[in-house]
Each structure stands twice: as C-alpha cells, then as structure tokens.
Scaffold this motif. Structure first.
Motif, mmCIF file in Angstrom:
data_model
loop_
_atom_site.group_PDB
_atom_site.id
_atom_site.type_symbol
_atom_site.label_atom_id
_atom_site.label_comp_id
_atom_site.label_asym_id
_atom_site.label_seq_id
_atom_site.Cartn_x
_atom_site.Cartn_y
_atom_site.Cartn_z
ATOM 1 N N GLU A 186 0.768 -1.895 -12.583
ATOM 2 C CA GLU A 186 0.229 -0.646 -12.055
ATOM 3 C C GLU A 186 -0.701 -0.897 -10.872
ATOM 4 O O GLU A 186 -0.737 -0.104 -9.930
ATOM 5 N N ILE A 187 -1.428 -2.012 -10.900
ATOM 6 C CA ILE A 187 -2.265 -2.368 -9.751
ATOM 7 C C ILE A 187 -1.378 -2.664 -8.549
ATOM 8 O O ILE A 187 -1.668 -2.253 -7.419
ATOM 9 N N ARG A 188 -0.273 -3.399 -8.794
ATOM 10 C CA ARG A 188 0.674 -3.685 -7.698
ATOM 11 C C ARG A 188 1.189 -2.389 -7.086
ATOM 12 O O ARG A 188 1.235 -2.234 -5.862
ATOM 13 N N ARG A 189 1.614 -1.480 -7.934
ATOM 14 C CA ARG A 189 2.149 -0.208 -7.438
ATOM 15 C C ARG A 189 1.088 0.581 -6.672
ATOM 16 O O ARG A 189 1.372 1.191 -5.639
ATOM 17 N N ALA A 190 -0.131 0.576 -7.197
ATOM 18 C CA ALA A 190 -1.208 1.305 -6.533
ATOM 19 C C ALA A 190 -1.514 0.705 -5.168
ATOM 20 O O ALA A 190 -1.758 1.430 -4.194
ATOM 21 N N LEU A 191 -1.497 -0.626 -5.058
ATOM 22 C CA LEU A 191 -1.777 -1.289 -3.788
ATOM 23 C C LEU A 191 -0.697 -1.000 -2.753
ATOM 24 O O LEU A 191 -0.981 -0.811 -1.568
ATOM 25 N N MET A 192 0.566 -0.939 -3.179
ATOM 26 C CA MET A 192 1.675 -0.768 -2.246
ATOM 27 C C MET A 192 2.041 0.688 -2.003
ATOM 28 O O MET A 192 2.850 1.000 -1.129
ATOM 29 N N GLY A 193 1.454 1.590 -2.797
ATOM 30 C CA GLY A 193 1.788 3.001 -2.615
ATOM 31 C C GLY A 193 3.084 3.394 -3.270
ATOM 32 O O GLY A 193 3.761 4.326 -2.832
ATOM 33 N N HIS A 194 3.468 2.672 -4.340
ATOM 34 C CA HIS A 194 4.672 3.009 -5.094
ATOM 35 C C HIS A 194 4.331 3.976 -6.226
ATOM 36 O O HIS A 194 3.204 4.000 -6.727
ATOM 37 N N THR A 195 5.319 4.732 -6.653
ATOM 38 C CA THR A 195 5.126 5.695 -7.724
ATOM 39 C C THR A 195 4.884 4.984 -9.047
ATOM 40 O O THR A 195 5.545 3.996 -9.365
ATOM 41 N N ILE A 196 3.936 5.490 -9.829
ATOM 42 C CA ILE A 196 3.699 5.004 -11.187
ATOM 43 C C ILE A 196 4.357 5.987 -12.143
ATOM 44 O O ILE A 196 4.039 7.178 -12.143
ATOM 45 N N ASP A 197 5.313 5.488 -12.937
ATOM 46 C CA ASP A 197 6.156 6.370 -13.760
ATOM 47 C C ASP A 197 5.489 6.774 -15.071
ATOM 48 O O ASP A 197 5.969 6.464 -16.155
ATOM 49 N N ARG A 198 4.385 7.427 -14.959
ATOM 50 C CA ARG A 198 3.719 8.007 -16.124
ATOM 51 C C ARG A 198 2.683 8.992 -15.612
ATOM 52 O O ARG A 198 2.306 8.957 -14.435
ATOM 53 N N PRO A 199 2.205 9.910 -16.460
ATOM 54 C CA PRO A 199 1.155 10.823 -16.012
ATOM 55 C C PRO A 199 -0.044 10.051 -15.503
ATOM 56 O O PRO A 199 -0.401 8.997 -16.040
ATOM 57 N N LYS A 200 -0.672 10.557 -14.447
ATOM 58 C CA LYS A 200 -1.799 9.857 -13.841
ATOM 59 C C LYS A 200 -3.090 10.146 -14.599
ATOM 60 O O LYS A 200 -3.435 11.301 -14.829
ATOM 61 N N TYR A 201 -3.783 9.095 -14.985
ATOM 62 C CA TYR A 201 -5.085 9.223 -15.630
ATOM 63 C C TYR A 201 -6.091 8.390 -14.852
ATOM 64 O O TYR A 201 -5.810 7.255 -14.463
ATOM 65 N N GLY A 202 -7.274 8.909 -14.623
ATOM 66 C CA GLY A 202 -8.310 8.158 -13.943
ATOM 67 C C GLY A 202 -7.944 7.850 -12.499
ATOM 68 O O GLY A 202 -7.135 8.528 -11.881
#
Length: 384
Positions: A325-341
């Motif tokens: 999830e950190i990788r996805r957040a750094l690259m701007g990729h979608t995280i396949d779950r509801p967003k929390y925090g």
C-alpha cells in the motif's frame, strides 16, 4: 423551445407522454398558424441530417466543455487529438455520413478496418488492440453523447459490444538497478542533458513520479522545510492555467531523499523550461538517453524509454520489501479497498524510500562543478 425534435413517425412508434403532448400543443397555440416551427413541434418535417464531422463539432463545443475546464491547454490538445483521430479514421473508412444513419453494418466495417491492423490474417499486427479499442470506443461515445445531447438518450448504439480482447499488454521494461547505478548515477553520461531535463530524470529515480508530474512542479508544491522534505502532486487550480492529474489516486505527497532531494534544492521553484510542455520533455529525454548510450542494447520490444525509470522504481520498492500500500501510495496507483486514514504518514514513506535510496555522482547536480563539456543533444524544438 425546450423540446427534443421527434418526427411524428417516431412519436407513434416509441410513444410520448401525455404531458409532452400537452406541452407541445400549448406551445403550438402561441405560434402563428403554419410555418416551420409549428411543423417541427408536430414532427411533420424531416429530421435534420447532421454529419459525423458536424456532430463532432457539437460534441466539442456543447457537450464536453465542462469536462475539459480543468485540463491544461496541452492536455486539451492531446485529448482532442485522440478523439479526432477516431472521427477521421471513421470518415476515411465509411464516409462523412449523417451520424443518425450509421448502421450496425457500417460500425462493423470500421471494426474490420481495425481488425486488419490488430489481428491481420497474415503478417504481424501493426497496431495494438488498445489502439483499436480506443478508436471504436471514441466513436461509441460520440454517438451516445451526441444523441443524448439532442434528447435521444435511448437510441440504439451501432458501436455497442464491438471490442478487441487485450490478452497481452505491452509495457516498457524497467532498467535494472545495476544499470541505473552505473550508467545513470555513477557516470557522467547524464551531463548530455540540459540542466532541467537532467534534474527531472534524477528526481524520477528516487520518487517514481511521472515526467509530466515533475515538469509541472512549482515553488508551492516543492516543500523543503520541515523534518520530511516532499513534493506535492495535485491538480492545478489556477483558472488561467489549470491542469488535471491523471487519476484521483495520482494525487499524493512524495518524500524527497537522495539525489531527488538535492535536485529539489537546486530547483526549488520547479522546472520552468518544461512547464506545460510534457511532449517536448518526452522527446528531449528519449532522444538524449539514446544518443548518450543510456538505453540498454539491443533493445527488446517495445524497448526502454525514460518512462522505464518509473517501472524501475516499482521493482526497487518490491526488492526493498516496501509495503504494497505504501508502494501504491508513492506511485499514485489505486488501492483496491475503501480508503481509511491518510495511507501512511510522510515519515513512514520517507523511511521506505531511504531503504532503497541509491548513491549518486554529485557532479550530476552541481552544474558549476562539471568537469567536462556536456554533449549537446538536439531535443524538441531545437533545445539542447
């Protein structure tokens, strides 16, 4: 007058509501006897024939402007170029016929035009399935949105269910870490690029950001104060110079470490040479990387490019066991779950980046200390 035009035949065949009939009759009473307006209200004149080209003009001027308001001029040009290509190809294959008269057979003829390029009976494909799907899909969208705009939302779409399977998606291969370390960061080959283009390449290595995202950084999105220096990748809200970000997930903050931090210190106001000039930047980078022997040879299909640096960043993050999830957040990729925090603090992201940071030749950033004259590489629009 607020009415969708319908022929009397269409009214009988498809039915109209009592309220619509009453409203038409009320409007009719306010018109002089006879005349085109009265006949139009009653559906007694032929429906105007609007060609594909004319419908595309309506699409550009009346249907889509609100969708494009946040795009930069460059983004709007690229968007229209892709849409217009589909229209021009359709006209080449079928003709500039009335858009309302496009038949399924003509839509399939356009599909066959692309089929011959995507999956020819003999020889290798000349185009990818995604190229064909883009053209057919853009014609599908034009037909649907134009008719919805003129009040014919439920009109059958002749382009429905025409698509090519994309079993193999080709993407640029990543640079190996050893290649990045030796050729990009350990040598002085990058001195062949002009200062700003070089800075963007170096910043890509340790941020994984897209070249277009870095080209549009500014003093307000480069944050060097505080415990965690970072860049902010977000839409530009300036009404005179707006810019969209590719997707919602692409909006993010990326800590600066290693060579990326040094580049940000050298260019705290961003890279004005490439502001809104993503295409020029791409041409310059790819040509310069090739001429300065920064691309591995022989090149596999589709071959390395400047964008391969972004793919390398993802591979390096995996090798460093950075949380997905950190990788996805750094690259701007979608995280396949509801967003929390917030998806991980800047400090957490900084620690992840520090775990994979690469050493670099300081001369690449310190332009004043360059020990040899840079090779002049002709780029887009004649820039060095």
């Amino acid at each position: 007058m607020g009415f969708a035009y319908r022929t009397v035949t269409s009214m009988v065949a498809n039915g109209v509501s009592a309220a619509d009939i009453v409203a038409r009759l009320d409007a009719l009473e306010k018109q002089p006897p006879g005349g085109t307006v009265s006949e139009a209200l009653l559906g007694l004149i032929d429906e105007p024939k609007v060609s594909v080209n004319q419908a595309f003009d309506v699409y550009l001027k009346e249907v889509m402007p609100a969708e494009l308001v946040n795009k930069s001029e460059h983004q709007r040009e690229d968007w229209e170029k892709v849409k217009r290509r589909a229209v021009n190809n359709f006209i080449e294959v079928v003709g500039d016929i009335p858009i309302g008269e496009i038949t399924r057979e003509q839509a399939r003829k356009f599909y066959s035009f692309w089929l011959a390029r995507v999956a020819p009976e003999r020889g290798r494909p000349t185009h990818s399935a995604s190229s064909g799907n883009r053209d057919v899909g853009n014609m599908r969208q034009l037909f649907r949105l134009y008719h919805s705009h003129i009040g014919q939302k439920d009109r059958p779409n002749p382009f429905d269910d025409l698509a090519f399977a994309e079993k193999i998606k080709r993407s640029r291969p990543p640079f190996k870490v050893e290649w990045l370390q030796k050729e990009f960061l350990g040598s002085e080959k990058l001195l062949g690029l002009n200062l700003e283009a070089r800075g963007i390449v170096l910043m890509m290595i340790e941020t994984g950001a897209r070249p277009s995202e870095l080209a549009n950084l500014s003093a307000s999105t480069i944050h060097l104060k505080g415990q965690v220096p970072y860049i902010e990748i977000a839409p530009r809200q300036d009404p005179d110079d707006p810019r969209e970000i590719k997707t919602e997930s692409s909006v993010r903050m990326v800590p600066l470490v290693g060579v990326a931090l040094e580049v940000a210190k050298a260019f705290p106001k961003g890279f004005p040479k490439y502001w809104n000039k993503e295409r020029s930047l791409s041409n310059t980078l790819n040509k310069a990387l090739d001429v300065n022997e920064l691309l591995p040879k022989p090149a596999p299909s589709p071959g390395h490019s400047a964008y391969s640096i972004r793919h390398s960043f993802e591979d390096r993050a995996k090798e460093a066991k950075v949380d997905e999830e950190i990788r996805r957040a750094l690259m701007g990729h979608t995280i396949d779950r509801p967003k929390y925090g917030e998806g991980g603090s800047l400090k957490l992201k900084q620690e992840a980046l520090l775990s994979m940071v690469l050493p670099f030749n300081p001369n690449l950033v310190r332009a004043a200390q360059v020990r040899k004259k840079p090779t002049i590489i002709p780029g887009a629009r004649g820039e060095p």
